[in-house]
Each structure stands twice: as structure tokens, then as C-alpha cells.
Design a protein around this motif. Sequence first.
Motif, PDB file in Angstrom:
ATOM      1  N   ARG A  39     -40.815  52.037  -6.033  1.00  0.00           N
ATOM      2  CA  ARG A  39     -40.574  51.897  -4.596  1.00  0.00           C
ATOM      3  C   ARG A  39     -41.830  51.429  -3.864  1.00  0.00           C
ATOM      4  O   ARG A  39     -41.755  50.682  -2.885  1.00  0.00           O
ATOM      5  CB  ARG A  39     -40.106  53.237  -4.030  1.00  0.00           C
ATOM      6  CG  ARG A  39     -39.689  53.168  -2.571  1.00  0.00           C
ATOM      7  CD  ARG A  39     -39.210  54.513  -2.062  1.00  0.00           C
ATOM      8  NE  ARG A  39     -38.765  54.412  -0.685  1.00  0.00           N
ATOM      9  CZ  ARG A  39     -37.556  54.076  -0.299  1.00  0.00           C
ATOM     10  NH1 ARG A  39     -36.645  53.780  -1.208  1.00  0.00           N
ATOM     11  NH2 ARG A  39     -37.237  54.019   0.984  1.00  0.00           N
ATOM     12  N   GLN A  40     -43.011  51.856  -4.359  1.00  0.00           N
ATOM     13  CA  GLN A  40     -44.260  51.460  -3.716  1.00  0.00           C
ATOM     14  C   GLN A  40     -44.442  49.941  -3.753  1.00  0.00           C
ATOM     15  O   GLN A  40     -44.962  49.349  -2.806  1.00  0.00           O
ATOM     16  CB  GLN A  40     -45.452  52.144  -4.399  1.00  0.00           C
ATOM     17  CG  GLN A  40     -45.479  53.652  -4.240  1.00  0.00           C
ATOM     18  CD  GLN A  40     -44.684  54.374  -5.317  1.00  0.00           C
ATOM     19  OE1 GLN A  40     -43.765  53.795  -5.911  1.00  0.00           O
ATOM     20  NE2 GLN A  40     -45.041  55.620  -5.579  1.00  0.00           N
ATOM     21  N   LEU A  41     -44.009  49.308  -4.845  1.00  0.00           N
ATOM     22  CA  LEU A  41     -44.094  47.856  -4.948  1.00  0.00           C
ATOM     23  C   LEU A  41     -43.210  47.201  -3.904  1.00  0.00           C
ATOM     24  O   LEU A  41     -43.618  46.241  -3.230  1.00  0.00           O
ATOM     25  CB  LEU A  41     -43.707  47.404  -6.356  1.00  0.00           C
ATOM     26  CG  LEU A  41     -43.598  45.884  -6.574  1.00  0.00           C
ATOM     27  CD1 LEU A  41     -44.956  45.220  -6.374  1.00  0.00           C
ATOM     28  CD2 LEU A  41     -43.050  45.584  -7.967  1.00  0.00           C
ATOM     29  N   ARG A  42     -42.002  47.717  -3.747  1.00  0.00           N
ATOM     30  CA  ARG A  42     -41.095  47.138  -2.753  1.00  0.00           C
ATOM     31  C   ARG A  42     -41.651  47.303  -1.340  1.00  0.00           C
ATOM     32  O   ARG A  42     -41.548  46.401  -0.506  1.00  0.00           O
ATOM     33  CB  ARG A  42     -39.707  47.784  -2.873  1.00  0.00           C
ATOM     34  CG  ARG A  42     -38.996  47.452  -4.179  1.00  0.00           C
ATOM     35  CD  ARG A  42     -37.536  47.831  -4.136  1.00  0.00           C
ATOM     36  NE  ARG A  42     -37.331  49.274  -4.111  1.00  0.00           N
ATOM     37  CZ  ARG A  42     -37.273  50.040  -5.191  1.00  0.00           C
ATOM     38  NH1 ARG A  42     -37.417  49.493  -6.396  1.00  0.00           N
ATOM     39  NH2 ARG A  42     -37.063  51.337  -5.099  1.00  0.00           N
ATOM     40  N   ALA A  43     -42.238  48.478  -1.068  1.00  0.00           N
ATOM     41  CA  ALA A  43     -42.815  48.706   0.256  1.00  0.00           C
ATOM     42  C   ALA A  43     -43.956  47.734   0.532  1.00  0.00           C
ATOM     43  O   ALA A  43     -44.102  47.210   1.644  1.00  0.00           O
ATOM     44  CB  ALA A  43     -43.300  50.155   0.364  1.00  0.00           C
ATOM     45  N   LEU A  44     -44.778  47.478  -0.480  1.00  0.00           N
ATOM     46  CA  LEU A  44     -45.894  46.552  -0.315  1.00  0.00           C
ATOM     47  C   LEU A  44     -45.399  45.136  -0.043  1.00  0.00           C
ATOM     48  O   LEU A  44     -45.878  44.448   0.870  1.00  0.00           O
ATOM     49  CB  LEU A  44     -46.774  46.583  -1.573  1.00  0.00           C
ATOM     50  CG  LEU A  44     -47.967  45.617  -1.594  1.00  0.00           C
ATOM     51  CD1 LEU A  44     -48.969  46.014  -0.520  1.00  0.00           C
ATOM     52  CD2 LEU A  44     -48.624  45.627  -2.981  1.00  0.00           C
ATOM     53  N   SER A  58     -40.194  39.336   0.497  1.00  0.00           N
ATOM     54  CA  SER A  58     -40.059  40.468   1.411  1.00  0.00           C
ATOM     55  C   SER A  58     -38.585  40.792   1.661  1.00  0.00           C
ATOM     56  O   SER A  58     -38.184  41.961   1.686  1.00  0.00           O
ATOM     57  CB  SER A  58     -40.756  40.165   2.735  1.00  0.00           C
ATOM     58  OG  SER A  58     -42.151  40.069   2.560  1.00  0.00           O
ATOM     59  N   ALA A  59     -37.776  39.756   1.825  1.00  0.00           N
ATOM     60  CA  ALA A  59     -36.348  39.971   2.060  1.00  0.00           C
ATOM     61  C   ALA A  59     -35.694  40.652   0.865  1.00  0.00           C
ATOM     62  O   ALA A  59     -34.893  41.580   1.019  1.00  0.00           O
ATOM     63  CB  ALA A  59     -35.661  38.639   2.364  1.00  0.00           C
ATOM     64  N   MET A  60     -36.065  40.214  -0.330  1.00  0.00           N
ATOM     65  CA  MET A  60     -35.443  40.817  -1.516  1.00  0.00           C
ATOM     66  C   MET A  60     -35.931  42.234  -1.755  1.00  0.00           C
ATOM     67  O   MET A  60     -35.205  43.078  -2.275  1.00  0.00           O
ATOM     68  CB  MET A  60     -35.681  39.927  -2.731  1.00  0.00           C
ATOM     69  CG  MET A  60     -34.794  38.701  -2.690  1.00  0.00           C
ATOM     70  SD  MET A  60     -34.962  37.717  -4.164  1.00  0.00           S
ATOM     71  CE  MET A  60     -36.678  37.241  -4.033  1.00  0.00           C
ATOM     72  N   ALA A  61     -37.170  42.522  -1.367  1.00  0.00           N
ATOM     73  CA  ALA A  61     -37.657  43.898  -1.472  1.00  0.00           C
ATOM     74  C   ALA A  61     -36.873  44.810  -0.536  1.00  0.00           C
ATOM     75  O   ALA A  61     -36.510  45.937  -0.897  1.00  0.00           O
ATOM     76  CB  ALA A  61     -39.151  43.952  -1.146  1.00  0.00           C
ATOM     77  N   LEU A  62     -36.594  44.330   0.670  1.00  0.00           N
ATOM     78  CA  LEU A  62     -35.789  45.109   1.606  1.00  0.00           C
ATOM     79  C   LEU A  62     -34.372  45.314   1.072  1.00  0.00           C
ATOM     80  O   LEU A  62     -33.813  46.409   1.145  1.00  0.00           O
ATOM     81  CB  LEU A  62     -35.742  44.398   2.963  1.00  0.00           C
ATOM     82  CG  LEU A  62     -37.048  44.410   3.768  1.00  0.00           C
ATOM     83  CD1 LEU A  62     -36.973  43.404   4.908  1.00  0.00           C
ATOM     84  CD2 LEU A  62     -37.329  45.812   4.302  1.00  0.00           C
ATOM     85  N   ALA A  63     -33.787  44.250   0.528  1.00  0.00           N
ATOM     86  CA  ALA A  63     -32.429  44.355  -0.019  1.00  0.00           C
ATOM     87  C   ALA A  63     -32.383  45.325  -1.188  1.00  0.00           C
ATOM     88  O   ALA A  63     -31.415  46.074  -1.354  1.00  0.00           O
ATOM     89  CB  ALA A  63     -31.927  42.981  -0.444  1.00  0.00           C
TER      90      ALA A  63
END
Length: 617
Positions: A39-44, A58-63
Motif C-alpha cells: 500500500r505504501q507504494l501505491r500511496a507514493l 498515479s491514476a492506476m495507484a488510486l484505482a
Amino acid sequence: MTGPMALVRNLPLIASVLGKHLGQPGPKAASVTLRRGPRQLRALVAGDRARRWRPDLSAMALAADGSTGQARAVLAEALETLATDEHGRGGGSAWEARVLRRIAHAAVVLHDLPAADRALSAAGESALTPRRATSVAHAVVALEQGNLKAALAYLDGVPGKAAQRLRRRIIGQREILHTELLERSLREIVAPARGAVTSTVSAVLHVVSTALPEQQSGYTIRTHGMVAAQRASGLRAEVVTRLGFPVDAGTLGAERRAIVDGVPYHHLLPRRGIPVPGTQRQEVAVAELRELVQRLRPDVLHAHSKHENAQIALIVGRELGLPVVYEARGFLEETWASTGGDPDSDFYRWSRAAETRCMEVADRVVTLSEAMASNIVERGIDASRVVVVPNAIPVDFAAGPGFPASSGDPVSAAVWDESVARRTRDRLGIPRDATVFGSVSTLNDYEGFDTVIDAMRLLADPSIVLLLVGSGPARSRLQEVADAAGVAQQLVLTGRVPHEHVRDYLCVIDVFVVPRKRTPVTSLVPPIKPLEAMALGVPILVSDLPPLVEIARPGDFGELAVPDDPNSWAEQMAALRYAPEHARDLGQRAREFVSRERTWARAADRYAEIYAAAVRR
């Protein structure tokens, strides 16, 4: 069960799975990494600084974190900035064109095809843009739109490994949709005689896509309940999953055989890597299934949606002289169309043809509702070979943990339910005097929970609570809708809950809602969750759609509201809210009906008749 030895054994398979994911063009490979990563990677990656440079990532991390609406907004903002910039059209910089192509790829991952088209249009064509990059981007969008022939045309003569990999993947998908290996087997394999005609079936092998415990869904719950009941009836029923599962779902150390609550699950996990989807991959699946069937020696093969499972089962059944039952639990093409797919596309038409072809070849076709059966017969399938086996529940579902299923005491059961409901309400922060409308579901847009939220706004009654148990791509948007409607404090979202705990949440619900939107798939395919609620004496309020009408029997077990109509839903919610005696009567009749007619034990008897008829054919 998993273990280090299984992990080592699965290494070639793991490598091929990783190659499949990481070999995909652009952000699709990054999307897999973000979903599986911490999750930390997605937040970054979703942060403001990263967003300025890589809005696609960034969009795919949010998705990947469930914020699909916010992810689409990020792409829209980046697209607006680039597309309106004087340098953002065909004659712009190579960097701008590259970013726009990345946005197009990311929009495909998010199933936002209008945004993908706008991004490619803004990127334009120029000498600064390599032809292979432009062609691959256009092919990816065309493939997502279901236009396989157009996607191949974009890749014709295009150099580069990315283009070659994508072309092979599309050709393989076309081979499967055209049932090429199945048609070859029907032409070339002379089916052996089935031996003496008999109605005795002692063993069946179910061929499915996914299974518990790795995947929890209505699909896997139906499989498990069905097979457990068949085994309890004395039938030697076992299950085999699709080629590569569950390694391809992330369980890297999976064994070839697992026992879940006494049900044997077999996994087709070859010792070597497997090809990309296509005829070659199907040949590996057929070889693996053939070896398992020769070892288990079932009397019948029972394949379940989708058509890929049916194809390999039909081929092995023809080779070994075994009857095959195909259970159409849904229609692949309609499910795809419900998410925005084009009914005029190659994928829609070819998927429908593949499903229909498997129904034609199978000895018997099982489906879940009368609406689905009518659809199948309209395809030209003989009605005498089509049988409806509706969704059901285990005999002991209503008992709950710690309550004796054999007591048969409805008063004691009601007291138990009330005790569970009080504890669960307290834990969720729901007032004990609130009226809870709720559901257990994957939160997809077509489930229509935004309609109930809008109905709550119209009712303006703070004592009404909407409890949604589950997760899915629409979760963040539902929260946004509730915020905008001013009822955020009345919406409780639990996230995903293990199936063994679902009963505790159902005990909280006063009225179970199924507000599905009117789409081709929701007009045909029934959900399983309302039956679990009905088994606990919970009345149901559902959209006026054929498969839901079959379940609710308006006035008997529940009531109907107009799909997508908040006024209709508000009216029916108020009627049930302020007529508790009527709601209790509906729930009691529902409980009696489900316990009498809709158990897997009753379904097991029906399947025994179907298998006997298939053997005699």
C-alpha cells in the motif's frame, strides 16, 4: 494448502504468469505491479509530486486502492491540460505525445474508453511519434472496445516486440472465441461408445474457473455449496479449476490438490510454463484435464461458465466417451456489455457464438433462472435439454455458528439472530432502533446502490441506515454520492468480509435490497445473496427485473421497485419501514420457502436427474 516445495515446483508456471502480465504494453503491466505491491507504494505513486510527472501511474495507484472515480478525474485533468495546450496536438513534443499515449493506456485499464480515444486523438500523428508506439496504443484501445479485427489491422506489419506480443495475444483470443480446437476435435475424434446405457452416476468432476478459498464470489460459493451437498448425498463429486489457477491469482505456492470443508479441489498446475491464451494453451489444459479424468474416472463432466471451461471439458469428454453437462451461470458477452462493451463488436458477437456452440454440443445445459433458460432456447437450443437449477443455500445456513442446525426451533433461531444483530450493530455503530436496509454484494455500478442513496435523500429520515457489505470498483463513488446527498452518516461500508462471517451482518439487516440497474445481464442473471437473507427471515426489496421477480414473488417474500428510480425506491422503502408487521410476514414466508425449496440438498437431487439423463443421451 501451500508450501515451499510447491513454490519451487511452480516456478516455471510463475515465470510464465509474470511474463504474461509484465509483457503487456504500457500501464497494464504497471497496474499489476501496483495491485500486488504494498500500500505504501501505491500511496507514493498517487501523491501530488508523482502525479505531475506520471498521471497515468498515479491514476492506476488510486484505482488499485478502490478510488476509481478519483483515478478517472486525475486522467481527465491531465488530458485537459495536454489536449488544450497549443503543443498538445499532432505537432507537439515527443514527450507530450508519449504522456498522452500513456494516458490512453491507463484509461483502458480503468475502462474509460472515451478518455482513451480523446488521448489518442490529442497525441495525433507526427514524425516525432514512432509508428509502432502509435499503432500499439490504437490496437490496445480497439481491443478493449472488443474490435479484434481492427486491433490486428493496426498491428499489421508493425515491428517491435510489444507489437508482436500483443498481436499473438489477440490471435490467441480469436482462436478461443472461434472454438477452433473444439471444432477440430469434433471433426477428427471419433467418440468411443459410452457402454451400456445406465442411469447410475456415482462420480462427477466439476470444471470451473476459480474456487474457494482464493476467490470469494457468488460463483465460487455456488460451486462449493453444490458440491458439498452432492458429496453429502453419496455422490463422489470433485472440482477442478482452470489452467494456472490459483497461481495466476497470487497463491504462488499452491498445491495441485486442496481440501476445503471436505470438498476436494484439483488445480491444473503443469510443471512447465504455459503459453499465452490460444489454441496452444487449450492443448495444455486438455492434456492436464485428460490425465486427471483418467485418474479420477468420473461418470460425468460438469463444466461451468465460461465457455473456455466447456470447450476443454467437451474435448476430453469426446476423447474418453463421457457425457458433458454445461452450466451457463451467466452470459459472458452480456456481462461485458454491462460494463460499457459494444454489442456490435467482434468480442460480443464471437463470445455469444462460442457460448452457444458449447450449449449445442453439451448433453445437457443447466442455467439459473427461467429468464436465462428462455434466452438459451432462443439461441436454438432444444428446450428439452435445458434445465433450471436456481441458486440455493446450505441446509444449515440459517442455524449460524453455535446454534444447533437440527433443533428445528424457529423461536430459538430468532432469539439467536437478535442477539447476533445487537452485537454486530454495536460494533458497526448502528443505533439499535435504526431501520437497516442493506446488501451483501460486489460494489459494481450496475448493482445500483446509488439509487438507494438518492432514495434516502428523498426520505430525509435519519433513522434509516444503508449497510453495504463488500467492496468493489464503485465503492468510492458511492461514498461521494452519499456525501453529495447529505446522508453520509447513514451509509455504512464494511469492505470485504469473509463468507463465514456474512451471516452476522445479515442479522443486522431489516430489509435486504437488490437495486440493480436495468441492463441485459441484470435482466437475465440472478444473484445468490438474497437467498441467504431470506433464509434468516429477512424480506427483500428488489428491482423489477425478471430474475429478481422470480426470487421475490412480489407480496410473498418481498416487494418491487422500479430500477434507477429513486422515487419508486423511496416509496417502497417507506412502506416497509412503516409497516413492520407486513415486513415480518414477508420475511417469515421467505424463510419457510428457502428452507423447504432452495437448499443445495434439493438441488443435488435435481442434478442427479440431470446426470442420469445426460448419460442416457
